[in-house]
Scaffold this active site. Structure first.
Site, short mmCIF file in Angstrom:
data_model
loop_
_atom_site.label_atom_id
_atom_site.label_comp_id
_atom_site.label_asym_id
_atom_site.label_seq_id
_atom_site.Cartn_x
_atom_site.Cartn_y
_atom_site.Cartn_z
N LYS A 107 21.59 43.54 29.50
CA LYS A 107 21.39 43.07 28.13
C LYS A 107 20.44 41.88 28.06
CE LYS A 107 25.41 39.98 27.69
NZ LYS A 107 24.73 38.72 27.41
N THR A 108 20.52 40.97 29.04
CA THR A 108 19.64 39.80 29.00
C THR A 108 18.18 40.22 29.11
OG1 THR A 108 21.37 38.43 30.00
CG2 THR A 108 19.12 37.59 30.09
N ASP A 134 23.49 36.72 20.87
CA ASP A 134 24.07 37.26 22.11
C ASP A 134 25.59 37.09 22.08
OD1 ASP A 134 24.23 38.32 24.67
OD2 ASP A 134 23.89 36.39 25.64
N GLU A 135 26.31 37.91 22.84
CA GLU A 135 27.78 37.85 22.94
C GLU A 135 28.42 37.84 21.56
OE1 GLU A 135 29.09 38.33 25.69
OE2 GLU A 135 27.97 37.42 27.33
N GLN A 162 34.65 43.85 25.70
CA GLN A 162 34.78 42.59 26.43
C GLN A 162 35.12 41.42 25.50
OE1 GLN A 162 32.14 41.93 29.99
NE2 GLN A 162 30.89 43.51 29.03
N ARG A 205 33.91 43.28 37.11
CA ARG A 205 33.30 42.18 37.89
C ARG A 205 32.93 42.67 39.29
NH1 ARG A 205 31.35 40.31 34.28
NH2 ARG A 205 32.28 42.08 33.22
#
Length: 683
Positions: free
Chosen positions: A34-35, A219-220, A250, A589
């Site tokens: 995504k970044t 973002d987020e 998430q 993770r």
């Protein structure tokens, strides 16, 4: 401008990066790049399309994320005279207030106070309630946009503690706000609350700012709260060029105000929203993603996506079954030891847990295996404030003349002794060559005040009484005498602290039961040696809560405590869907290996309890077990429900209406009265 900036993107990333006008939701799964997508789009808008960098605004939640994005975006943009504004929500608020604070009749030379400053001010205003509690409540009020009058007039109480102390807290809020304004101070929450207030007050300014920032990216987005959503609506007053990036699967910060409804309802809150799903995962193996995908599909309130691995199959997810936490820590210690011996870098190994109290057994097991570890985003078990308090009390049972320990706990829980009173007691002790403990009975009533001296005499009496008891009886009477659990239970993170205290009491009881020659002094000395473990170098594995692991990744992940009641955490305030999202975050993770551990018995609230393995193991298709279905016949205030037209909302009122319920539901600010048969409960 380099014309090849899109060449490293997959098809969906490319569609997202080349989107220009209109609202767009980028549903970005864990490890899906995504970044890269966000920064490439920013570079595309500025370097390829020719959008003025000053017309762009990219918002995120941490300075670290903002710095990473800024670096990557600027690498892609050449020959640019102005840098785009890429910062946290609160940095944006600060920049805005420096320009427009005069709209509230205040000077822009304001000073921002930090959390410690805030608590010091509050302590001066109201000292009978822990400043952390009042600070937390004030933060909640500001993020809900509640002014001091509204709070003072309120009659709704969230707990018995709030019912008893609400008026004091509300009054403290009023005095605190007056103090900030008269001294031209702002706290962290003001940076957004005051910005929103100004934009509501001055519509011309709101339109001007909206025209200034014509291309906004967040973002987020799943972590945004109600105030941040309302602020974004103001910033988009003249356009709908808002791109939000996030993952509803998430969303794990509901306990601190994040609203998963913001991302779930986004497509209904803006016109012609483009939805792009980033489902290619570049982090984890197919076996890990298969378990994560299968688990999260049990959530009802989600937009739906399926992560697809770009890596080779890899090892199967391993289930570790142990009799208790001692054998669990040995098993995990042994497996980690083997990894390290085979050349695995310790930085690529992490152990995760849902409840911080579980770290005690884990830490002791790792030390027994001589495995160096570091706690990420937390404090070692025996160094936590609540545990150090108990240790100080225990040291006083052995040596009541231990001034250092007495000073730590003399007013914890509160006994009315202020800073001046303590100084008088210390002066008396020094002048008379006595310990503080001895001085309490000898200092005059006038020096401390009769009420304070009486409470301190009770403290010394209780310490003496407990010191004469056998160890097992002392432990069972300990908290009744000192009320440490009650003191900590009312703090914002009270549940975690109480769990740590129960874990300590339980481990102490077991040591006493198992050792006929138990010595409290040896027990405390062993703790000191553990707390003074050699300083951790970079060659250490990481242990942390699942919340602290978000945004991180490791080759090898161990998750402990996968039992019903521990993970998922079950209680009045728990949300099974958020618990499942936490498990999904934990699973994803892992890059190469995922190990899931459960035990048959574990210390719980001071005693051993038989436990059932977590439903998440069967839901992820990793073990046999039946699914838990929650009854939806009854509804209560705070429940999350789903309506086929209005989407996800939260119940604010419940009333009986013939054979069913009439529910007042807040659908992202849209309040509706709906009959219960027309909604389903989100569990």
């Amino acid at each position: 401008m380099r014309r090849d900036i899109l060449s490293n993107l997959n098809p969906n990333q490319k569609i997202a990066a080349t989107h220009i006008d209109g609202a767009m939701l980028i549903l970005a799964g864990a490890g899906s790049g995504k970044t890269k997508t966000i920064t490439t789009r920013l570079a595309y808008l500025i370097g390829e399309i020719g959008i003025d960098p000053l017309n762009t605004l990219t918002l995120t939640f941490t300075n670290k994320a903002a710095a990473t994005m800024r670096y990557r975006a600027l690498e892609l943009i050449q020959n640019n005279s102005f840098n785009p504004l890429l910062c946290t929500f609160h940095k944006f608020g600060l920049l805005f207030l420096k320009m427009y604070m005069s709209e509230l009749g205040r000077k822009n030379s304001f000073v921002i106070i930090d959390t410690d400053d805030k608590k010091k001010i509050i302590k001066e205003i109201e000292s009978s309630i822990p400043s952390a509690i009042i600070s937390n409540e004030i933060s909640k009020y500001k993020n809900m946009l509640l002014d001091t009058k509204t709070v003072l007039d309120s009659s709704e109480f969230s707990s018995e503690f709030m019912k008893t102390n609400y008026k004091k807290i509300a009054k403290a809020y009023q005095i605190y706000e007056d103090y900030l304004q008269s001294n031209n101070l702002v706290d962290f929450d003001d940076l957004l609350a005051l910005t929103y207030k100004i934009l509501c007050k001055n519509n011309d300014l709101a339109e001007f700012i909206s025209q200034r920032y014509k291309y906004i990216t967040v973002d987020e987005y799943q972590d945004t709260n109600e105030l941040q959503y309302k602020l974004l609506r103001k910033l988009c007053q003249t356009h709908e060029n808002l791109v939000v990036v996030g993952d509803d699967d998430q969303s794990i910060y509901g306990w601190r105000g994040a609203r998963v409804e913001n991302i779930l309802n986004f497509k209904d809150q803006f016109e012609n929203v483009k939805l792009i799903k980033l489902e290619e995962n570049y982090r984890s193996t197919p076996a890990i993603l298969e378990a994560a995908n299968e688990l999260i599909e049990h959530n009802r309130s989600r937009l739906g996506k399926k992560l697809i691995s770009t890596k080779a199959k890899g090892k199967d997810v391993e289930i570790l079954e142990s009799d208790d936490e001692i054998s669990e820590s040995r098993t995990i210690g042994s497996k980690i030891k083997k990894l390290l011996q085979n050349g695995t870098n310790p930085n690529q190994i992490a152990v995760l847990y849902r409840i911080n109290a579980l770290s005690r057994g884990l830490e002791e097991g790792l030390m027994a295996s001589d495995i160096p570890y570091k706690i990420v985003g937390g404090v070692k078990f025996y160094e936590r404030a609540e545990i150090k308090d108990i240790i100080s009390y225990l040291r006083l049972l052995l040596n009541p003349n231990d001034d250092f320990s007495l000073e730590r706990i003399i007013n914890r829980p509160k006994r009315g002794l202020g800073k001046v009173g303590l100084q008088k007691l210390q002066k008396f002790a020094y002048e008379n060559k006595k310990s503080l403990f001895e001085s309490i009975s000898q200092i005059s009533d006038d020096a401390l005040g009769k009420k304070v001296k009486s409470s301190l005499l009770k403290l010394t009496s209780d310490i003496f009484e407990l010191s004469q008891m056998p160890a097992n009886l002392m432990v069972s009477s300990f908290d009744n005498k000192f009320g440490i659990k009650d003191y900590y239970s009312n703090l914002p993170d009270g549940a975690d602290r109480v769990a740590n205290i129960d874990e300590f009491y339980g481990s102490l009881k077991i040591k006493i039961e198992q050792d006929d020659d138990f010595s409290l002094e040896e027990f405390l000395n062993d703790i000191t040696l553990q707390s003074d473990q050699d300083k951790i170098s970079d060659d250490a594995i990481s242990i942390m809560s699942i919340h602290a692991s978000k945004g991180l990744e490791f080759e090898h992940i161990f998750i402990i405590g996968l039992e019903e009641g521990f993970f998922p955490l079950i209680g009045d305030d728990s949300d099974i869907e958020e618990e499942r999202r936490l498990a999904y975050v934990a699973f994803t993770r892992a890059k190469s290996e995922l190990n899931l551990s459960f035990v048959k018995t574990r210390l719980y609230k001071g005693s051993k309890s038989r436990l059932n393995k977590s439903r998440f193991l069967s839901e992820a298709g990793l073990s046999e077990g039946s699914l838990k279905i929650e009854s939806v016949r009854e509804f209560k205030r705070g429940d999350l429900v789903k309506h086929k037209i209005f989407g996800i909302g939260r119940i604010t009122e419940v009333s009986k209406a013939n054979a069913e319920f009439k529910l007042r539901i807040n659908f992202g600010g849209n309040i509706k009265d709906i009959m219960s048969s027309f909604v389903e409960k989100v569990v």
